[in-house]
Design a protein around this motif. Structure first.
Motif, PDB file in Angstrom:
ATOM      1  N   ASP A   1       1.050  -0.855   0.019  1.00 19.93           N
ATOM      2  CA  ASP A   1      -0.033  -0.098   0.036  1.00 19.93           C
ATOM      3  C   ASP A   1       0.809   1.404  -0.014  1.00 19.93           C
ATOM      4  OD1 ASP A   1      -1.426   2.412   1.253  1.00 19.93           O
ATOM      5  OD2 ASP A   1      -2.974   0.828   1.600  1.00 19.93           O
ATOM      6  N   SER A   2       0.733   2.100  -0.944  1.00 17.86           N
ATOM      7  CA  SER A   2       1.755   3.101  -1.340  1.00 17.86           C
ATOM      8  C   SER A   2       1.409   4.123  -0.035  1.00 17.86           C
ATOM      9  CB  SER A   2       1.681   3.972  -2.535  1.00 17.86           C
ATOM     10  OG  SER A   2       0.297   4.444  -2.740  1.00 17.86           O
ATOM     11  N   ASP A   3       0.346   4.290   0.430  1.00 18.88           N
ATOM     12  CA  ASP A   3       0.071   5.418   1.579  1.00 18.88           C
ATOM     13  C   ASP A   3       0.723   4.669   2.818  1.00 18.88           C
ATOM     14  OD1 ASP A   3      -1.454   7.108  -0.008  1.00 18.88           O
ATOM     15  OD2 ASP A   3      -3.204   6.651   0.913  1.00 18.88           O
ATOM     16  N   GLU A   4       0.788   3.344   3.104  1.00 25.66           N
ATOM     17  CA  GLU A   4       1.482   2.969   4.453  1.00 25.66           C
ATOM     18  C   GLU A   4       3.189   3.017   4.117  1.00 25.66           C
ATOM     19  OE1 GLU A   4       0.356  -1.154   4.956  1.00 25.66           O
ATOM     20  OE2 GLU A   4      -1.503  -0.833   5.368  1.00 25.66           O
ATOM     21  N   GLU A   5       3.588   2.879   3.015  1.00 26.88           N
ATOM     22  CA  GLU A   5       5.004   3.269   2.777  1.00 26.88           C
ATOM     23  C   GLU A   5       5.057   4.497   3.074  1.00 26.88           C
ATOM     24  OE1 GLU A   5       7.234   0.806   2.099  1.00 26.88           O
ATOM     25  OE2 GLU A   5       5.571  -0.637   2.623  1.00 26.88           O
ATOM     26  N   ILE A   6       4.290   5.643   2.554  1.00 23.36           N
ATOM     27  CA  ILE A   6       4.495   6.978   2.796  1.00 23.36           C
ATOM     28  C   ILE A   6       4.596   7.046   4.282  1.00 23.36           C
ATOM     29  CG2 ILE A   6       3.755   9.258   2.628  1.00 23.36           C
ATOM     30  CD1 ILE A   6       2.635   8.074  -0.194  1.00 23.36           C
ATOM     31  N   GLU A   7       3.636   6.629   4.830  1.00 16.41           N
ATOM     32  CA  GLU A   7       3.638   6.926   6.447  1.00 16.41           C
ATOM     33  C   GLU A   7       4.701   6.153   7.311  1.00 16.41           C
ATOM     34  OE1 GLU A   7      -1.354   7.151   7.047  1.00 16.41           O
ATOM     35  OE2 GLU A   7      -0.362   5.079   7.432  1.00 16.41           O
ATOM     36  N   LYS A   8       5.609   5.237   6.786  1.00 14.33           N
ATOM     37  CA  LYS A   8       6.337   4.330   7.339  1.00 14.33           C
ATOM     38  C   LYS A   8       7.658   5.353   7.082  1.00 14.33           C
ATOM     39  CE  LYS A   8       5.423  -0.263   6.233  1.00 14.33           C
ATOM     40  NZ  LYS A   8       5.791  -1.375   5.571  1.00 14.33           N
TER      41      LYS A   8
ATOM     42  N   LEU B   1       8.845   2.016  -5.290  1.00 17.34           N
ATOM     43  CA  LEU B   1       8.083   0.756  -5.458  1.00 17.34           C
ATOM     44  C   LEU B   1       7.861   0.199  -6.740  1.00 17.34           C
ATOM     45  CD1 LEU B   1       5.216   1.872  -2.740  1.00 17.34           C
ATOM     46  CD2 LEU B   1       7.095   0.301  -2.246  1.00 17.34           C
ATOM     47  N   LEU B   2       7.557   1.036  -7.777  1.00 22.12           N
ATOM     48  CA  LEU B   2       7.754   0.423  -9.074  1.00 22.12           C
ATOM     49  C   LEU B   2       8.953  -0.186  -9.594  1.00 22.12           C
ATOM     50  CD1 LEU B   2       5.335   3.099 -10.694  1.00 22.12           C
ATOM     51  CD2 LEU B   2       4.675   0.564 -10.375  1.00 22.12           C
ATOM     52  N   SER B   3       9.890   0.131  -9.055  1.00 19.33           N
ATOM     53  CA  SER B   3      11.205  -0.304  -9.382  1.00 19.33           C
ATOM     54  C   SER B   3      11.505  -1.752  -8.854  1.00 19.33           C
ATOM     55  CB  SER B   3      12.614   0.517  -8.988  1.00 19.33           C
ATOM     56  OG  SER B   3      12.725   0.710  -7.670  1.00 19.33           O
ATOM     57  N   GLY B   4      10.745  -2.072  -8.058  1.00 23.90           N
ATOM     58  CA  GLY B   4      11.067  -3.189  -7.363  1.00 23.90           C
ATOM     59  C   GLY B   4      10.177  -4.582  -8.022  1.00 23.90           C
ATOM     60  N   ALA B   5      10.358  -5.902  -7.466  1.00 25.41           N
ATOM     61  CA  ALA B   5       9.840  -6.918  -8.073  1.00 25.41           C
ATOM     62  C   ALA B   5       8.135  -6.884  -8.115  1.00 25.41           C
ATOM     63  CB  ALA B   5      10.181  -8.004  -7.055  1.00 25.41           C
ATOM     64  N   PRO B   6       7.840  -7.510  -8.961  1.00 26.97           N
ATOM     65  CA  PRO B   6       6.228  -7.601  -9.641  1.00 26.97           C
ATOM     66  C   PRO B   6       5.527  -7.745  -8.171  1.00 26.97           C
ATOM     67  CG  PRO B   6       7.438  -8.590 -11.327  1.00 26.97           C
ATOM     68  CD  PRO B   6       8.495  -8.406 -10.123  1.00 26.97           C
ATOM     69  N   CYS B   7       4.564  -6.875  -8.018  1.00 32.08           N
ATOM     70  CA  CYS B   7       3.763  -7.149  -6.725  1.00 32.08           C
ATOM     71  C   CYS B   7       2.217  -6.493  -7.074  1.00 32.08           C
ATOM     72  CB  CYS B   7       4.420  -6.150  -5.704  1.00 32.08           C
ATOM     73  SG  CYS B   7       4.311  -4.390  -5.809  1.00 32.08           S
ATOM     74  N   VAL B   8       1.451  -6.495  -6.223  1.00 30.75           N
ATOM     75  CA  VAL B   8       0.155  -5.748  -6.230  1.00 30.75           C
ATOM     76  C   VAL B   8       0.350  -4.554  -5.424  1.00 30.75           C
ATOM     77  CG1 VAL B   8      -2.401  -5.649  -6.013  1.00 30.75           C
ATOM     78  CG2 VAL B   8      -1.375  -7.667  -6.762  1.00 30.75           C
ATOM     79  N   LEU B   9       0.076  -3.429  -5.966  1.00 30.29           N
ATOM     80  CA  LEU B   9       0.317  -2.030  -5.463  1.00 30.29           C
ATOM     81  C   LEU B   9      -0.716  -1.204  -5.409  1.00 30.29           C
ATOM     82  CD1 LEU B   9       2.173   0.195  -4.246  1.00 30.29           C
ATOM     83  CD2 LEU B   9       2.891   0.724  -6.645  1.00 30.29           C
ATOM     84  N   SER B  10      -1.409  -0.864  -4.052  1.00 23.23           N
ATOM     85  CA  SER B  10      -2.500  -0.035  -4.008  1.00 23.23           C
ATOM     86  C   SER B  10      -2.028   1.418  -3.842  1.00 23.23           C
ATOM     87  CB  SER B  10      -3.234  -0.322  -2.757  1.00 23.23           C
ATOM     88  OG  SER B  10      -4.365   0.511  -2.543  1.00 23.23           O
ATOM     89  N   THR B  11      -2.469   2.313  -4.665  1.00 24.86           N
ATOM     90  CA  THR B  11      -2.303   3.633  -4.548  1.00 24.86           C
ATOM     91  C   THR B  11      -3.108   4.390  -3.750  1.00 24.86           C
ATOM     92  OG1 THR B  11      -3.012   4.365  -6.600  1.00 24.86           O
ATOM     93  CG2 THR B  11      -0.821   3.399  -6.636  1.00 24.86           C
ATOM     94  N   GLY B  12      -3.046   5.797  -3.351  1.00 22.26           N
ATOM     95  CA  GLY B  12      -3.766   6.776  -2.801  1.00 22.26           C
ATOM     96  C   GLY B  12      -4.674   7.107  -3.999  1.00 22.26           C
ATOM     97  N   GLY B  13      -5.817   7.765  -3.521  1.00 24.41           N
ATOM     98  CA  GLY B  13      -6.783   8.151  -4.548  1.00 24.41           C
ATOM     99  C   GLY B  13      -6.253   9.151  -5.632  1.00 24.41           C
ATOM    100  N   GLY B  14      -5.342   9.936  -4.941  1.00 25.96           N
ATOM    101  CA  GLY B  14      -5.068  11.043  -5.910  1.00 25.96           C
ATOM    102  C   GLY B  14      -3.728  10.831  -6.675  1.00 25.96           C
TER     103      GLY B  14
END
Length: 183
Positions: free
Chosen positions: A36-43, A72-85
């Motif tokens: 979750d990109s928002d969780e990564e930003i929060e961390k 995150l996009l430069s890493g291994a394939p995953c499922v990535l959730s982004t914030g709404g904006g």
């Protein structure tokens, strides 16, 4: 039949569209990490998204969001959730197109409102009329979301598993993202 992820699946859409719930289920089904990109930003900031908005403002948050998304996009394939904006930025859309496939989890206003109306973690909905704010955000963001390579429309009566299966089928139909093979 088994499936294999060839590149990152990036879930885009409004708050309440199901990006986290569907993302987790999709990642489990594909046997890849869910991020979750928002969780990564929060961390990285050691603050919540709401706190970042309050202290530093939305433009600062969007800058950090773009930096985290690139990482995150430069890493291994995953499922990535982004914030709404996140998908509103042309640069973010291009980065996603280069390294992954955007999947818009499309939901109508009534479904979104049903899902977010009791949550106080949505800084953009801290307004006098949050439902109207949500409608305005949906109207403004729909043209950007419509640029996603894959669109999967949610319904109030879909379970998480049903919606996850719809996303999987859409990815297979899209081609080149998940590959079916005999075990």
């Amino acid at each position: 039949m088994t499936t294999r992820l060839k590149k990152t699946v990036v879930l885009v859409g409004m708050m309440g569209a199901g990006k986290t719930a569907i993302g987790n289920a999709l990642a489990r089904a594909l046997g890849v990490p869910f991020i979750d990109s928002d969780e990564e930003i929060e961390k990285a900031a050691n603050m919540t998204v709401a706190e970042i908005f309050a202290r530093d403002g939305e433009p600062f948050f969007r800058l950090k969001e773009a930096q985290v998304l690139e990482r995150l996009l430069s890493g291994a394939p995953c499922v990535l959730s982004t914030g709404g904006g996140a998908y509103l930025s042309e640069e973010n859309r291009q980065a996603i197109a280069r390294a992954g496939v955007a999947v818009w989890l499309k939901a109508d206003l009534d479904l979104l409102w049903q899902r977010v109306r009791h949550k106080n973690t949505r800084p953009l909905l801290r307004t006098e009329n949050p439902r109207e704010t949500l409608r305005a955000l949906l109207d403004a963001r729909t043209p950007a979301y419509a640029q996603a390579e894959v669109v999967v429309e949610g319904q109030a009566d879909y379970s998480i598993d049903e919606m996850t299966q719809k996303v999987l089928r859409a990815l297979v139909d899209h081609g080149g993202i998940v590959k079916g093979s005999e075990p």
